[in-house]
Design a protein around this motif. Structure first.
Motif, PDB file in Angstrom:
ATOM      1  N   LYS A 174     -11.137  -3.232   1.459  1.00 20.25           N
ATOM      2  CA  LYS A 174     -10.623  -3.003   0.100  1.00 20.25           C
ATOM      3  C   LYS A 174     -11.803  -2.620  -0.792  1.00 20.25           C
ATOM      4  N   PHE A 186      -3.887   0.482  -6.013  1.00 25.00           N
ATOM      5  CA  PHE A 186      -4.281   1.528  -5.069  1.00 25.00           C
ATOM      6  C   PHE A 186      -4.814   2.709  -5.867  1.00 25.00           C
ATOM      7  N   ALA A 214      -4.937   4.765   2.918  1.00 25.12           N
ATOM      8  CA  ALA A 214      -6.000   3.752   3.086  1.00 25.12           C
ATOM      9  C   ALA A 214      -6.561   3.761   4.506  1.00 25.12           C
ATOM     10  N   LEU A 269       0.817  -1.225   0.000  1.00 23.12           N
ATOM     11  CA  LEU A 269       0.000   0.000   0.000  1.00 23.12           C
ATOM     12  C   LEU A 269       0.850   1.275   0.000  1.00 23.12           C
ATOM     13  N   ASP A 278      -7.358   1.496  -0.846  1.00 26.17           N
ATOM     14  CA  ASP A 278      -6.708   0.267  -1.301  1.00 26.17           C
ATOM     15  C   ASP A 278      -7.756  -0.525  -2.077  1.00 26.17           C
TER      16      ASP A 278
END
Ligand code: AVI
Length: 322
Positions: A285, A313, A161, A51, A193
């Motif tokens: 996610k 991402f 994120a 990430l 993310d």
């Protein structure tokens, strides 16, 4: 290390309420004591935790685009970062905006005075001309006061994120709360993310070095130290689990045997059955329709999707609808 009385009370309440739930649940903000902050730094340097490098790449390759979006016709703006952390990623755009002589001030918001003070000192060293106004408050409180005193356009950053640590419904409420404060011309950049190969996501939260395990276990060590609890970390297992259908990664501490743990601050013991879980974190996610749902629910318009080269991402730029 000492903690303030109000922090201590907050921790006690969170633990009391969390252990009364079924399944037992602890809020993920409990991870971030001094040791937890350091372990999280180590997580961000692991190759499995893709990430950080993905968002770094996005900011690096879009820094001028972001400068164009944010500075508009060169009018002054406040760049407000929610949960700035060590500010390493933000540094990329701060440096670039300064090089482009953008008229802005940087306002990192964080509940931790320690985090803010080390960030402010670091920025004073590396970007001495940058105007920094740290805001030591909770996000909702800070947002309420930000609009009181001045007329600068606002650009909000919620990167890393961090939005994933809310479940999708909470995320919607959080973005709506920010959107309700925003005025015409204000913007919001959020780092999401994305859903991807489930094994990659699983590995990011179940690394072979055991660093994420340490991060999760640190929560028990914190409760031992701060609340006089008697957890034996080895009697719990770190277990993260990604569900590709919902996009949710849930992290658990699983009790390896039936046990009673005394918590002095609560003057009580908490019982754990064998294989009983404590749910400690959500790391959601996203896919694009989910992001569009958040925008629609908060009456924000999506301006741009900025991706890394692997499309792992996405930093999404929103603006207040006209
Ligand atoms: C801070 N937050 C976005 C991280 C995440 O990915 O959910 C925290 C973390 N938990 C385990 N590894 C990293």
């Amino acid at each position: 290390m000492t903690i303030t009385d109000s922090k201590y009370t907050e921790v006690i309440h969170a633990v009391e309420a969390g252990f009364a739930k079924h399944p037992k649940r602890l809020p993920s903000w409990l991870f971030y004591d001094e040791a937890g902050d350091k372990i999280f730094q180590a997580i961000m340097h692991m190759p499995e935790y893709y990430l950080t490098s993905c968002e770094y790449e996005i900011l690096q390759s879009n820094k001028d685009k972001l400068y164009q979006y944010f500075s508009k016709h060169d009018d002054a703006f406040d760049l407000i970062e929610l949960g700035a952390g060590d500010g390493l990623k933000t540094e990329i755009i701060l440096r670039h905006f300064q090089d482009r002589k953008a008229a802005f001030r940087y306002m990192p918001i964080d509940v931790s005075a320690t985090v803010l003070s080390s960030l402010t000192h670091r920025l004073a060293d590396i970007l001495p001309k940058l105007v920094v106004h740290p805001v030591n408050n909770r996000y909702d409180e800070a947002l309420r006061t930000l609009y009181n005193d001045d007329v600068n356009r606002k650009v909000f950053l919620f990167l890393g994120a961090n939005i994933g640590n809310f479940d999708p419904h909470e995320a919607e409420n959080f973005v709506s709360m920010i959107a309700s404060r925003m005025r015409q011309g204000d913007q919001l950049l959020i780092g999401f993310d994305l859903k991807k190969d489930p094994r990659l996501i699983q590995a990011a939260y179940d690394d072979p070095h055991g660093i994420t395990r340490q991060f999760n276990m640190n929560l028990l060590i914190r409760l031992n130290r701060e609340l006089g609890a008697t957890f034996i970390p080895d009697q719990f297992r770190h277990y993260p689990c990604y569900d590709p259908e919902t996009g949710m990664t849930k992290s658990y501490l699983v009790s390896l045997r039936a046990q009673d743990v005394y918590i002095a601050a609560l003057q009580t013991s908490v019982h754990f059955d064998r294989w009983e879980v404590i749910h400690t974190e959500v790391s959601q996610k996203y896919d694009i329709p989910m992001i569009e749902t958040i925008a629609a629910a908060s009456e924000l318009e999506i301006v741009d999707f900025l991706y890394d080269c692997k499309h792992y991402f996405c930093d999404v730029l929103f603006k207040k609808k006209n």
